[in-house]
Design a protein around this motif. Structure first.
Motif, PDB file in Angstrom:
ATOM      1  N   ALA A 293       0.839  -1.202   0.000  1.00 29.62           N
ATOM      2  CA  ALA A 293       0.000   0.000   0.000  1.00 29.62           C
ATOM      3  C   ALA A 293       0.874   1.251   0.000  1.00 29.62           C
ATOM      4  CB  ALA A 293      -0.916  -0.007   1.222  1.00 29.62           C
ATOM      5  N   LEU A 301      -5.991  -4.454   2.007  1.00 29.27           N
ATOM      6  CA  LEU A 301      -6.050  -3.416   3.042  1.00 29.27           C
ATOM      7  C   LEU A 301      -6.180  -2.028   2.417  1.00 29.27           C
ATOM      8  CD1 LEU A 301      -5.875  -2.457   5.933  1.00 29.27           C
ATOM      9  CD2 LEU A 301      -3.400  -2.567   5.793  1.00 29.27           C
ATOM     10  N   ARG A 305      -9.239   0.657   2.796  1.00 33.42           N
ATOM     11  CA  ARG A 305      -8.997   2.015   3.263  1.00 33.42           C
ATOM     12  C   ARG A 305      -9.516   3.037   2.255  1.00 33.42           C
ATOM     13  NH1 ARG A 305      -5.061   5.339   6.125  1.00 33.42           N
ATOM     14  NH2 ARG A 305      -3.876   6.441   4.541  1.00 33.42           N
ATOM     15  N   TYR A 318     -14.318   4.462   8.138  1.00 35.11           N
ATOM     16  CA  TYR A 318     -13.044   3.755   8.302  1.00 35.11           C
ATOM     17  C   TYR A 318     -13.175   2.579   9.240  1.00 35.11           C
ATOM     18  CZ  TYR A 318     -10.501   7.439   5.907  1.00 35.11           C
ATOM     19  OH  TYR A 318     -10.025   8.302   4.970  1.00 35.11           O
ATOM     20  N   TYR A 322     -12.032  -1.154   8.359  1.00 32.82           N
ATOM     21  CA  TYR A 322     -10.905  -1.800   9.054  1.00 32.82           C
ATOM     22  C   TYR A 322     -11.360  -3.070   9.760  1.00 32.82           C
ATOM     23  CZ  TYR A 322      -8.108   2.379   8.232  1.00 32.82           C
ATOM     24  OH  TYR A 322      -7.429   3.389   7.649  1.00 32.82           O
ATOM     25  N   ALA A 325     -11.685  -5.713   7.088  1.00 33.64           N
ATOM     26  CA  ALA A 325     -10.381  -6.190   6.617  1.00 33.64           C
ATOM     27  C   ALA A 325      -9.709  -7.038   7.699  1.00 33.64           C
ATOM     28  CB  ALA A 325      -9.488  -5.019   6.236  1.00 33.64           C
TER      29      ALA A 325
END
Lengths: 350, 405
Positions: A293, A301, A305, A318, A322, A325
């Protein structure tokens, strides 16, 4: 305070938790903490959560917005991959996960499986990238789970021969070879993965004659393979050290050459002894792929995001992305680590 | 056959054998077998590196870059949010890189200290006879080990941004304020002499450690009085000296002023997220190390402690831990090293440590080769330094545990 694990008879839960004043106090304190922390968490996760609807529905409620994950699921799983060709990415997911599942059965470990892996990875690259009848999709559009899986498994497989070569070179009686291996392994293990990743993304292109270029995905995969190979080599070296010297002598007494002895006698024993460590290394690789990333690739991920920051209709969720994930990574890594424990028990009698 | 002949001539005529140490024999001694093959390998590598290097330099020239470290003196036109030494945009790149290095060291040391405290506590909790405690500790370890560190850092950074604004900052303890602009702790304000006092304290602490060690060597043990003094003297003496010298001293409690909190020690959200994230992540592996180390000590040692009438915790402290340390310390070293290396992930959450400043430098100047070289050299020396220090400690703790047994 410390249990005599091997000594103590199983005692009832209640007595273990409240048997003495000290334990009772700690247990109560812990229960109090749980009572304070868990209900709001459950409310957020489940009871006050919005399961279907729009972002406005979510803003009206205090819980998590799982509707967001539902709406952006394809983006999280695919990144920027063209939607019309989504089946290709899902096929790659299916193919690689099926191969991984098959590899967990010790009875299937064979040369055929290795060939299947090589074929599967090549097929995955073809499916994602196109050519030979499929429309081309450049690697900057690849994203999500296929990228994470292809990077993890691909670099694991690429690093394997390199690691064996390094481990053998480090134990070689040829001084120069040994120095090369030691220098490579120690330098790579001494620097963070990001340094290797930057070196691969920024320096590899400059080292080619002008005009030539390497794909960014290939550079990241090369960086990961190089990085992993150094750790892998140390695991294999530990395995090699565990093979009794008599085995080498027996092999040479049978008239086997160095390479024959290695392939037929030494390596099978050495690798078998370190399989649990190799599984742990594989878990590490899977988690390390997230670092791509940082050079702007859309692995799982980064896609999760970006899902929370790129779409005006769904801005700022978020926490939900998260948690989602984390759940995906946890399921993969936790089952792999349990598998490693099982394997350790399963392989011991041999 | 040859070996036997060599052996026999060696026995009969040693000087004759010694005469055979020519250049070739010396090369064999240093490089081992198959000298020709090795020579080809070296020349091949040299040629490969020469080719790649010439491409690299040709490409750099084509892009208008001159290889070399001259750019370190040039002015860096970027600001850095957090600095331990004075820095302003326009200072040299070298200074910017030193600022980044100091930030790396700061966050690594904070992280290691925090990780050790949490990790040891969780590791011991994991072995508790109380199933509630051991299960909670196990869950903590499993969640941290099975999710990627980068995800954890993103989550911490997000969590700290969810804190209320400074006007409604949380106050878990009097004087401590947690807000989305940072974490504010009370600090000691010594009117600009803080660094002097801290250095004096550190020197005295070092002196106290030497004295305690002498005493232990001489008497076999240290008295409790000496131990108390060893803590009181380094802390108290510099402060007392400062008071007598008339340095104005006050405890600086952070307070709300307008829209922000001023005073006290400020931890930015980025630093706090990174330090907490790294520490919590490393604490999981430290907990497993501590647990493994304690389990590796023979059960008879527990029973021996018990039969002497020692409390479980006393047994743990005096008998088990000194022996477990010999197994724990080497593994702990690699945990610390990976924490320091993992601090490079700060580049993703915006804390200006070494890698993120080198990355900015590379983007601005284009000197990728040099910045990556600096990055590698710094981390390699850091790794080497930590492992040398920890090896020294390891040797000492091994001998110390041996002597105590």
């Amino acid at each position: 305070m410390i249990a005599h694990r091997r000594l103590s008879r199983p005692i009832p839960l209640f007595k273990a938790a409240f048997g003495s004043p000290g334990h009772a106090a700690v247990s109560l304190a812990l229960a109090g903490l749980v009572a304070v922390a868990v209900p709001p968490l459950l409310n957020w996760l489940l009871f006050d959560a919005t399961w279907v609807g729009t972002a406005d529905d979510c803003h009206g409620r205090s819980g998590a917005c799982w509707a967001f994950v539902g709406a952006k699921l394809q983006f999280v799983l695919l990144g920027l991959y063209p939607q019309g060709d989504a089946w290709r990415a899902y096929a790659v997911d299916g193919l690689l996960l099926a191969l991984a599942a098959a590899s967990t059965v010790p009875r299937l470990w064979s040369r055929g499986l290795l060939a299947a892996w090589i074929g599967g990875l090549l097929a995955s690259i073809w499916l994602l990238g196109g050519g030979l009848g499929l429309p081309q999709i450049t690697s900057d559009k690849w994203g999500g789970l296929p990228v994470t899986l292809l990077l993890s498994f691909g670099s694991f497989l690429l690093s394997f021969p390199l690691a064996i070569a390094l481990a053998l070179a480090r134990r070689s009686r040829m001084g120069g070879l040994r120095i090369y291996a030691v220098a490579f392994i120690e330098v790579v293990r001494g620097v963070p993965f990001i340094a290797v990743l930057y070196a691969a993304t920024l320096l590899f292109p400059l080292m080619l004659p002008s005009g030539a270029a390497i794909d960014k995905f290939a550079r990241a995969a090369a960086a990961l393979s190089i990085f992993v190979a150094a750790y892998f080599a140390e695991i294999i070296r530990a395995g090699l050290q565990g093979v009794p010297h008599g085995q080498y002598e027996a092999a040479s007494a049978l008239g086997l050459t160095y390479w024959q002895a290695l392939r037929l006698i030494v390596l099978p024993q050495a690798l078998r002894a370190v399989i649990p460590s190799i599984v742990n290394l594989a878990i590490g690789i899977f988690q390390d792929t997230t670092l791509v990333a940082i050079i702007g690739m859309f692995d799982l991920l980064n896609a999760a995001r970006t899902a929370a920051s790129a779409d005006q209709a769904w801005l700022g969720f978020y926490a939900e992305s998260y948690v989602f994930a984390a759940l995906v990574y946890f399921v993969f890594c936790f089952s792999a680590s349990r598998y490693s424990l099982w394997l350790e028990r399963h392989l011991r009698p041999a | 056959m040859v070996d036997i002949v060599d052996h026999v001539t060696g026995l009969i005529d040693a000087p004759a054998r010694r005469r055979r140490t020519g250049v070739l024999a010396l090369a064999r001694f240093w490089f081992g077998e198959r000298l020709l093959w090795q020579a080809v390998l070296y020349l091949g590598t040299l040629a490969l590196f020469g080719y790649l290097g010439s491409n690299l330099f040709a490409n750099m020239r084509r892009l208008g870059l001159s290889p070399g470290f001259a750019f370190l003196d040039h002015a860096a036109n970027f600001g850095i949010g957090e600095t331990l030494i004075r820095y302003a945009a326009g200072d040299s790149y070298l200074r910017a890189i030193v600022v980044g290095l100091l930030n790396t060291v700061e966050v690594s040391i904070t992280g290691c200290l925090l990780a050790t405290v949490i990790g040891v506590a969780v590791g011991i909790a994991r072995l508790s006879a109380n199933p509630l405690i051991s299960r909670v500790a196990q869950g903590y370890v499993e969640i941290l080990r099975n999710t990627p560190l980068l995800l954890q850092l993103f989550a911490w950074s997000q969590l700290l941004h969810l804190l209320p604004n400074p006007r409604q900052a949380l106050q878990p303890l009097p004087g401590v304020r947690l807000s989305n602009r940072g974490l504010f702790l009370p600090s000691l304000d010594a009117g600009g002499h803080g660094a002097t006092i801290a250095v004096a304290g550190l020197l005295l602490a070092g002196l106290a450690a030497v004295v305690l060690r002498r005493q232990r060597r001489a008497a076999g043990r240290t008295g409790p009085g000496a131990r108390v003094l060893a803590v009181v003297v380094p802390v108290g003496l510099p402060l007392l000296a400062a008071l007598i010298a008339g340095v104005p001293m006050a405890i600086d409690v952070p307070a709300l002023k307008g829209f922000n909190i001023v005073g006290g020690l400020t931890l930015t959200p980025e630093f706090a997220a990174l330090a907490l994230g790294l520490a919590v992540n490393a604490s999981a592996s430290i907990a497993e190390t501590v647990r493994g180390g304690i389990l590796s000590v023979a059960r008879g040692q527990w029973e021996a402690g018990e039969s002497l009438g020692l409390h479980r915790l006393t047994t743990l402290r005096l008998i088990i831990l000194p022996q477990a340390l010999r197994i724990i310390v080497p593994v702990m070293t690699s945990s610390y090293l990976s924490l320091a290396k993992n601090s490079s992930l700060a580049v993703a959450i915006g804390f200006p440590e070494l890698v993120s400043i080198l990355n900015t430098t590379a983007n601005v100047t284009g000197q990728a080769l040099e910045t990556i070289f600096i990055m590698m050299v710094v981390y390699l020396s850091l790794s080497l330094l930590v492992s040398v220090l920890m090896n020294a400690y390891n040797r000492r703790s091994a001998i110390w545990a041996e002597a105590r047994r």
